[in-house]
Write a protein that holds these residues in place. Structure first.
Motif, short mmCIF file in Angstrom:
data_model
loop_
_atom_site.label_atom_id
_atom_site.label_comp_id
_atom_site.label_asym_id
_atom_site.label_seq_id
_atom_site.Cartn_x
_atom_site.Cartn_y
_atom_site.Cartn_z
N LEU A 58 0.81 -1.22 0.00
CA LEU A 58 0.00 0.00 0.00
C LEU A 58 0.85 1.28 0.00
CD1 LEU A 58 -2.88 1.10 0.03
CD2 LEU A 58 -2.80 1.07 2.51
N PRO A 59 1.71 1.53 1.01
CA PRO A 59 2.47 2.79 1.00
C PRO A 59 3.68 2.78 0.08
CG PRO A 59 3.02 1.54 2.95
CD PRO A 59 1.94 0.76 2.25
N GLY A 60 4.17 1.59 -0.29
CA GLY A 60 5.34 1.52 -1.16
C GLY A 60 6.58 1.00 -0.46
N TYR A 61 6.58 0.98 0.86
CA TYR A 61 7.75 0.50 1.59
C TYR A 61 7.32 0.02 2.99
CZ TYR A 61 7.47 5.17 3.67
OH TYR A 61 7.03 6.31 4.28
N ALA A 62 8.16 -0.81 3.58
CA ALA A 62 7.97 -1.28 4.95
C ALA A 62 9.34 -1.48 5.57
CB ALA A 62 7.16 -2.58 4.97
N TRP A 63 9.43 -1.37 6.90
CA TRP A 63 10.72 -1.53 7.55
C TRP A 63 10.56 -2.13 8.94
CZ3 TRP A 63 12.51 1.33 11.91
CH2 TRP A 63 11.61 2.31 12.37
N LEU A 64 11.58 -2.85 9.35
CA LEU A 64 11.62 -3.47 10.68
C LEU A 64 13.04 -3.33 11.23
CD1 LEU A 64 9.80 -5.54 8.67
CD2 LEU A 64 9.28 -6.51 10.92
N GLU A 65 13.14 -3.28 12.54
CA GLU A 65 14.45 -3.26 13.19
C GLU A 65 14.87 -4.68 13.51
OE1 GLU A 65 16.67 -1.50 17.21
OE2 GLU A 65 14.54 -1.10 16.82
N ILE A 66 16.13 -5.01 13.23
CA ILE A 66 16.68 -6.32 13.54
C ILE A 66 17.10 -6.33 15.01
CG2 ILE A 66 18.44 -8.03 12.98
CD1 ILE A 66 18.68 -6.73 10.23
#
Length: 260
Positions: A58-66
């Motif tokens: 939907l927004p174009g990107y996703a992120w998570l912290e390792i």
């Protein structure tokens, strides 16, 4: 997400690369955020990582912290990040906004997983479906609003009273009060000298609004799923086979979106 996954070495003939791939696979399988003493409750394992990466649709990107174990010996889990915490102001690379750095900080290496939805432009801010779906949401809601206005104007009965000059001066307020007692369907009091005409569109049945709403409903399905094959509209195939083809199509699309 329904497929099995594995870590592959870049060079299958390289024994060191093959050993690293096996150890990485075992490490990712062993992730259990609930067992981590630093778990915040929202941390996820590797399967949860993949599910969060698919939210980039939907927004174009996703992120998570390792979340690394002490000494970097293993990974204990992943912490999903908020989409609005990322900014691209004056930078083509994603920056993380914090209370102390509202303009954004560069992502530390080996600390985050940042996934972008593949697009022709290569720009993470233009790859999601939020822009085309936003326009379709706007147009479909405008169509619904116009349909309701059409129904109110031409589908509901109303009372109209025409008075001569004498009655207009003496009985106008009384007749207006009587009209109001008919209910909330609307009404009006006019002098006989007033000419009132409703100019209707060529299609006075309101079908155009239904067609508009149905069109954008189907367009949104096509943008998200990539096709419109359903059990109700399975041309040239059995209905059960149509459903199976749709499931397989979505599954393959998920796998391609997550390939690295």
């Amino acid at each position: 997400l329904g497929r099995a996954w594995s870590c592959k070495p870049t060079d299958p003939k390289d024994k060191t690369a093959a050993r690293i791939a096996e150890e990485a696979h075992a490490m990712l399988q062993a992730i259990s955020p609930a067992a981590s003493p630093d778990s915040q409750g929202d941390d996820v394992d590797f399967d949860g990582l993949l599910q969060n990466l698919l939210s980039a649709l939907l927004p174009g990107y996703a992120w998570l912290e390792i979340l690394w174990a002490p000494g970097g010996k293993s990974i204990t889990g992943f912490s999903p990040g908020l989409v609005e915490a990322i900014t691209f102001n004056q930078s083509r690379q994603p920056l993380i906004k914090t209370m102390k750095a509202p303009l954004g900080l560069a992502m530390a290496p080996n600390k985050f997983v940042f996934h972008t939805h593949r697009s022709r432009s290569g720009d993470a801010t233009r790859g999601g479906l939020i822009r085309p779906l936003g326009w379709m949401w706007l147009f479909s809601n405008l169509g619904t609003k116009d349909l309701l206005r059409f129904t109110e104007k031409f589908g509901m009965p109303f009372v109209s009273a025409r008075l001569d000059d004498n009655a207009w001066e003496t009985d106008r307020s009384k007749i207006a009060y009587l009209i109001k007692n008919f209910g909330s369907d609307g009404g009006a009091v006019f002098s006989k000298a007033v000419e009132l005409e409703f100019v209707e569109a060529a299609n006075s049945g309101g079908d155009i609004y239904f067609k508009l709403i149905e069109h954008f409903a189907r367009a949104k399905e096509k943008v998200i799923l990539g096709q419109l094959a359903t059990s109700a509209e399975a041309s040239g195939m059995s209905k059960g086979q149509a459903q199976e083809n749709v499931r397989t199509d979505i599954l393959q699309a998920d796998c391609k979106a997550l390939e690295t």
